[in-house]
Design a protein around this motif. Sequence first.
Motif, PDB file in Angstrom:
ATOM      1  N   GLY A 335      31.551 -58.092 107.158  1.00  0.00           N
ATOM      2  CA  GLY A 335      30.412 -57.895 107.087  1.00  0.00           C
ATOM      3  C   GLY A 335      29.015 -57.295 107.163  1.00  0.00           C
ATOM      4  N   ASP A 336      29.759 -57.861 105.320  1.00  0.00           N
ATOM      5  CA  ASP A 336      28.529 -58.186 104.678  1.00  0.00           C
ATOM      6  C   ASP A 336      27.952 -59.236 105.114  1.00  0.00           C
ATOM      7  OD1 ASP A 336      29.311 -55.793 103.321  1.00  0.00           O
ATOM      8  OD2 ASP A 336      30.200 -56.755 101.125  1.00  0.00           O
ATOM      9  N   VAL A 337      28.846 -60.790 105.435  1.00  0.00           N
ATOM     10  CA  VAL A 337      28.088 -61.806 105.857  1.00  0.00           C
ATOM     11  C   VAL A 337      27.276 -61.586 106.858  1.00  0.00           C
ATOM     12  CG1 VAL A 337      28.928 -64.377 106.430  1.00  0.00           C
ATOM     13  CG2 VAL A 337      29.778 -62.900 104.274  1.00  0.00           C
ATOM     14  N   ASP A 350      31.944 -52.436 109.440  1.00  0.00           N
ATOM     15  CA  ASP A 350      30.471 -52.277 108.484  1.00  0.00           C
ATOM     16  C   ASP A 350      30.190 -51.404 107.773  1.00  0.00           C
ATOM     17  OD1 ASP A 350      28.263 -51.329 107.754  1.00  0.00           O
ATOM     18  OD2 ASP A 350      27.177 -51.642 110.232  1.00  0.00           O
ATOM     19  N   ARG A 351      30.736 -51.475 106.606  1.00  0.00           N
ATOM     20  CA  ARG A 351      30.833 -50.696 105.213  1.00  0.00           C
ATOM     21  C   ARG A 351      29.928 -49.323 104.820  1.00  0.00           C
ATOM     22  NH1 ARG A 351      32.603 -52.362 100.677  1.00  0.00           N
ATOM     23  NH2 ARG A 351      31.574 -55.108 101.545  1.00  0.00           N
ATOM     24  N   THR A 352      28.802 -49.705 105.917  1.00  0.00           N
ATOM     25  CA  THR A 352      27.881 -48.494 105.385  1.00  0.00           C
ATOM     26  C   THR A 352      28.731 -47.487 106.569  1.00  0.00           C
ATOM     27  OG1 THR A 352      26.163 -49.566 106.863  1.00  0.00           O
ATOM     28  CG2 THR A 352      26.090 -49.732 104.721  1.00  0.00           C
ATOM     29  N   GLN A 353      29.407 -47.273 107.288  1.00  0.00           N
ATOM     30  CA  GLN A 353      29.076 -46.529 108.270  1.00  0.00           C
ATOM     31  C   GLN A 353      30.537 -46.355 109.434  1.00  0.00           C
ATOM     32  OE1 GLN A 353      26.994 -45.950 110.950  1.00  0.00           O
ATOM     33  NE2 GLN A 353      25.622 -47.242 109.251  1.00  0.00           N
ATOM     34  N   THR A 354      31.237 -46.906 108.048  1.00  0.00           N
ATOM     35  CA  THR A 354      33.492 -46.486 108.488  1.00  0.00           C
ATOM     36  C   THR A 354      33.410 -46.661 107.105  1.00  0.00           C
ATOM     37  OG1 THR A 354      35.736 -46.759 109.464  1.00  0.00           O
ATOM     38  CG2 THR A 354      34.252 -49.252 108.673  1.00  0.00           C
ATOM     39  N   HIS A 355      35.133 -46.496 107.453  1.00  0.00           N
ATOM     40  CA  HIS A 355      35.877 -46.085 106.030  1.00  0.00           C
ATOM     41  C   HIS A 355      37.331 -46.701 106.086  1.00  0.00           C
ATOM     42  CE1 HIS A 355      37.042 -42.467 107.308  1.00  0.00           C
ATOM     43  NE2 HIS A 355      35.173 -41.952 107.555  1.00  0.00           N
ATOM     44  N   GLN A 356      37.890 -46.554 105.465  1.00  0.00           N
ATOM     45  CA  GLN A 356      39.643 -46.906 105.526  1.00  0.00           C
ATOM     46  C   GLN A 356      40.138 -46.329 105.887  1.00  0.00           C
ATOM     47  OE1 GLN A 356      41.148 -47.426 101.601  1.00  0.00           O
ATOM     48  NE2 GLN A 356      42.963 -49.467 102.620  1.00  0.00           N
ATOM     49  N   PRO A 357      40.379 -44.596 105.989  1.00  0.00           N
ATOM     50  CA  PRO A 357      41.067 -44.191 106.586  1.00  0.00           C
ATOM     51  C   PRO A 357      41.264 -43.935 108.567  1.00  0.00           C
ATOM     52  CG  PRO A 357      40.262 -42.964 104.548  1.00  0.00           C
ATOM     53  CD  PRO A 357      39.493 -44.444 104.277  1.00  0.00           C
ATOM     54  N   GLY A 358      39.835 -44.209 108.359  1.00  0.00           N
ATOM     55  CA  GLY A 358      39.031 -44.756 109.793  1.00  0.00           C
ATOM     56  C   GLY A 358      39.904 -45.210 110.657  1.00  0.00           C
ATOM     57  N   ILE A 359      39.462 -46.871 109.728  1.00  0.00           N
ATOM     58  CA  ILE A 359      39.844 -48.003 110.510  1.00  0.00           C
ATOM     59  C   ILE A 359      41.633 -48.131 110.170  1.00  0.00           C
ATOM     60  CG2 ILE A 359      40.568 -50.390 109.826  1.00  0.00           C
ATOM     61  CD1 ILE A 359      37.911 -50.120 108.077  1.00  0.00           C
ATOM     62  N   ASN A 413      19.747 -51.529 105.378  1.00  0.00           N
ATOM     63  CA  ASN A 413      19.696 -52.795 104.546  1.00  0.00           C
ATOM     64  C   ASN A 413      20.357 -52.388 103.636  1.00  0.00           C
ATOM     65  OD1 ASN A 413      17.930 -55.111 106.484  1.00  0.00           O
ATOM     66  ND2 ASN A 413      16.392 -53.777 105.694  1.00  0.00           N
ATOM     67  N   SER A 414      21.253 -51.217 103.571  1.00  0.00           N
ATOM     68  CA  SER A 414      21.626 -50.611 102.172  1.00  0.00           C
ATOM     69  C   SER A 414      23.225 -51.139 102.022  1.00  0.00           C
ATOM     70  CB  SER A 414      21.104 -49.584 101.251  1.00  0.00           C
ATOM     71  OG  SER A 414      21.842 -49.224 100.347  1.00  0.00           O
ATOM     72  N   GLN A 415      23.739 -51.309 101.168  1.00  0.00           N
ATOM     73  CA  GLN A 415      25.216 -51.462 101.117  1.00  0.00           C
ATOM     74  C   GLN A 415      25.475 -50.637  99.433  1.00  0.00           C
ATOM     75  OE1 GLN A 415      26.757 -55.485  99.825  1.00  0.00           O
ATOM     76  NE2 GLN A 415      25.525 -55.988 101.856  1.00  0.00           N
ATOM     77  N   ALA A 416      24.294 -49.496  99.770  1.00  0.00           N
ATOM     78  CA  ALA A 416      24.305 -48.403  98.612  1.00  0.00           C
ATOM     79  C   ALA A 416      25.472 -47.879  98.790  1.00  0.00           C
ATOM     80  CB  ALA A 416      23.695 -47.626  98.692  1.00  0.00           C
ATOM     81  N   LEU A 417      27.038 -47.137  98.192  1.00  0.00           N
ATOM     82  CA  LEU A 417      27.628 -46.720  98.953  1.00  0.00           C
ATOM     83  C   LEU A 417      28.118 -45.308  98.049  1.00  0.00           C
ATOM     84  CD1 LEU A 417      29.765 -48.240 101.159  1.00  0.00           C
ATOM     85  CD2 LEU A 417      28.738 -46.455 102.107  1.00  0.00           C
ATOM     86  N   ASP A 418      28.833 -44.324  98.063  1.00  0.00           N
ATOM     87  CA  ASP A 418      29.050 -43.885  96.629  1.00  0.00           C
ATOM     88  C   ASP A 418      30.365 -43.796  96.826  1.00  0.00           C
ATOM     89  OD1 ASP A 418      29.758 -39.720  95.459  1.00  0.00           O
ATOM     90  OD2 ASP A 418      30.316 -41.166  94.896  1.00  0.00           O
TER      91      ASP A 418
END
Length: 447
Positions: A335-337, A350-359, A413-418
């Motif tokens: 997704g980053d590429v 897309d790391r900004t739109q989903t997360h591991q448990p959901g996947i 355009n940001s990849q910032a996550l908590d």
Amino acid sequence: MLFLKHHCLSSQHLLEIERQFVNTLYGHCSPITPNFSVLDYDRTFIYGHLLGLFAKLNIGPTLGVSSSQLLDFILEVDSEYHTLPYHTFYHAADVVTMLYYMLIDLKAAEYLTPMNIINLMIAALCHDTGHNGYSNSFQTNSQTDIVTKYHGNSVLEQLSADIAIKLLDKHGLLSRIPRSEFNPEKNSTAKDCKMAIKRIILGTDIIHHNKHKKHLMDLHEKVNGIKVNNCTHTHIPSTYSNTDRSTDNACDSMNANAHTSTNFKTQSLEISEALPGSLGGHHVQQTHRDLLNSNDQLSLCGVLMHVADISNTVRPWSIAKQWSDRVVQEFFQQGDVERAIGLPISPNMDRTQTHQPGICITFSDYVLPLFQVLALFLPSSIVFVDTMRETRKKWRQLEKNISRNPPISSDSNSQALDLTLFKHHVELSTEQSASMLQEAYILLKAS
């Protein structure tokens, strides 16, 4: 003593491999169950472990090759895997291990010929060779060299199949098979074995999931005379929603139905120690094998291969979690590429739109019906459905924790996550710059 023709290992490494080979062959190691994790061991152990499993299945004598020749082949296959989070030689070893468990403990071998089993295990070992960590859709969208070489669907699987055939030819693994091991009615040859191996590998593309489920339903009807109603959850969602899941109760209901609709016991099977030349210490029932024709048997091989390939979701939590970490790392790297080079970001990447448990929950709900049909055909495999249910509960709890503490908002355009929300999850490389990703993409396309 093991001797190598195409590779060079120290005498100490060869002794360690041989020691583990003997330990696996005679059952002097951890039992082969879904609790067995290849990730707990180094490569030397894995080589010996694989040799032991192949010997328990009588693969060397059936092919007319020695354990040294098999080890040479295994080492060559390992060299064709890249250093990636998930699609690695360790994943292949895990799939081989799960297939052995299904063949012996779940008694799938009773429906297959010795050559079916050999084709299946070779395909499993080779099924992701050459994989570069990016999906088929990425290859197509970015027009990599793999797409230029292979047209149509399943370009990665076509690559892996070609590598498998190349290595089989190089090592002559199919050139010494005694004629008695072939099916005289079809006058089979090594060419037929290669075609079967290629078909099994091509079938690992997830686009064939529903086809495998249909094949398994048809096989169950043919063997047991019971027609299986079509299962639900046949469409894999392209996106994931954080809303409350209506499938929670449905999942419990379907698991209950899997128990009540099959008349079987779930006691553990008693496995005798395997001796050289035996099939895991078991007598294979010829009557079961005769229930299926050669095409049915090849279809079953494809089903078993697919089940083993996606078996992470039916493993105990500690193992399922480790493999999920690796899958999600590859997903998010892709997704980053895609973001960096302006391609549409693939679903679940897309790391900004989903997360591991959901996947993981989405995928487990998608594949559950397949495992339920498998429990009809191989009753002891109900253990997979039970384990998936427990693993899903853990993912659901993690999902609820994330829902209570959502990631900080960010623009496209940001990849910032908590990252504190993911302290128990995969480590994510969110600080890579777009230029670095662009360079990685250029190297990827040139490889």
